[in-house]
Design an enzyme around this catalytic site. Sequence first.
Site, mmCIF file in Angstrom:
data_model
loop_
_atom_site.group_PDB
_atom_site.id
_atom_site.type_symbol
_atom_site.label_atom_id
_atom_site.label_comp_id
_atom_site.label_asym_id
_atom_site.label_seq_id
_atom_site.Cartn_x
_atom_site.Cartn_y
_atom_site.Cartn_z
ATOM 1 N N ASP A 110 -9.676 -5.309 -6.167
ATOM 2 C CA ASP A 110 -10.358 -6.791 -5.595
ATOM 3 C C ASP A 110 -11.875 -6.472 -5.376
ATOM 4 O OD1 ASP A 110 -8.617 -8.122 -4.863
ATOM 5 O OD2 ASP A 110 -8.164 -7.333 -2.709
ATOM 6 N N ASN A 134 0.519 -1.673 0.225
ATOM 7 C CA ASN A 134 0.243 0.447 -0.179
ATOM 8 C C ASN A 134 1.152 1.148 -0.096
ATOM 9 O OD1 ASN A 134 -2.626 -1.366 -0.468
ATOM 10 N ND2 ASN A 134 -2.645 -1.412 2.365
ATOM 11 N N ASP A 165 -7.280 -5.309 6.446
ATOM 12 C CA ASP A 165 -6.630 -6.081 5.943
ATOM 13 C C ASP A 165 -6.265 -7.576 5.947
ATOM 14 O OD1 ASP A 165 -7.041 -4.855 2.852
ATOM 15 O OD2 ASP A 165 -4.670 -3.986 3.729
ATOM 16 N N MET A 188 -15.681 -1.184 7.063
ATOM 17 C CA MET A 188 -15.125 -0.519 6.599
ATOM 18 C C MET A 188 -15.816 -1.466 4.859
ATOM 19 S SD MET A 188 -11.311 0.095 8.656
ATOM 20 C CE MET A 188 -11.577 1.598 6.901
#
Length: 435
Positions: free
Chosen positions: A121, A23, A319, A341
């Site tokens: 994704d 990220n 994650d 989320m």
Amino acid sequence: MSVFKIKGGKKLKGEIIPQGAKNEALQIVSAVLLSSEPITIHNLPNIVDVNKLIELVGDLGCKVEKLGPESYRFTASNINMAFLESEEYRKKAAALRGSVMLLGPILARFGKASLPKPGGDKIGRRRLDTHFLGFQKLGAKFNFDASEHLFHIDATSLTGCYMLLDEASVTGTANIIMAAVLAKGKTTIYNAACEPYLQQLCMMLNRMGAKITGVGSNLITIEGVEKLGGTEHTLLPDMIEIGSFIGLAAMTQSEITIKNCRIDMLGIIPEIFKRLGIKLEFRGDDIHIPSQERYEIETFIDGSILTIADAPWPGFTPDLLSIVLVVATQAKGTVLIHQKMFESRLFFVDKLIDMGAQIILCDPHRATVIGLERKQSLRGIKMSSPDIRAGVSLLIAALSAKGTSEISNIEQIDRGYQNIEARLKAVGADIERVG
């Protein structure tokens, strides 16, 4: 398409080095477009999504030099803006959600940009409003061409302003910061994301000559400058990999040492795994997980069932919720996993149930896991990886399971984890890539 074939039930042992943070890499690679001077980046992970973005930056005219296995030098002195109108650009950018991060730097430096609707994704609705509303408040004008699924943005006169973000979006905050560093005047961003990746980006930009204050908080102030210079930057280790390897060690009753973790930047992650009963030993900057036959989930102080939920930083990263869920399947005790989320990230638990896990999917956001306490092993099955994080969670489940498992659609896993089977084999895993 390739398949992972895994013989589970083996105890692993050894050391694992986490890759550079994916990220962070997507933000940092995009930021090289802000300067015409050379920028050297170290610890870049060799994964599909990052490699695609590096390729896209190169296609735009940035000179890309590979200095070593994980080190690159970028020189964006001769950018070809005409490439943004090409069919090749549209096709490549649409296939990579991280391509949205190119917008801020391109708008800041060149005053205009276009972007196809990004991919990525399939984990639920992931809107881009925060990005575009931020650009708009800085003075950009944008238009979405529904027939071509293409965003057109005019930012010939970006001017600093005060803005309160509607959500603390990491990529949204990063994109707005990259646009604001070259805007005229002062920009104040309230409800800004403050993840370590974003802190890294801000520190890199400041070394390049930007004037950003409030780094690490949710109130960021940026004084625009006329130009930025070059720098050298090293990425953090990937906190998601570190959490995944902690979960792997617990599930397989293995003794594993995770090297060079930057423990100071992991936030609440180690504490969450400790609440599941997993023993962690900090040895300098390494995390050692001893072999544990059993681990027990804590309860709240009043004795009620533990709830683990995701939240913007410094809360627990979404994650790693799938990893926590898998680890809980063999614990003693019960935990409620609350995925706030995203709305579709729990839609892999059916595969764990097929493997013998006791999980109640309450709704798209909540799952109750009743630990098996190792009284029975998960069993190997054939399954498909729905996305990067769920795919690795299923991989961990398969490595702990009795019998053989096959995981298809592993291209999803490759997008986030470099050479994962080779690194797992190095600590004793029985895993093969077939096809």
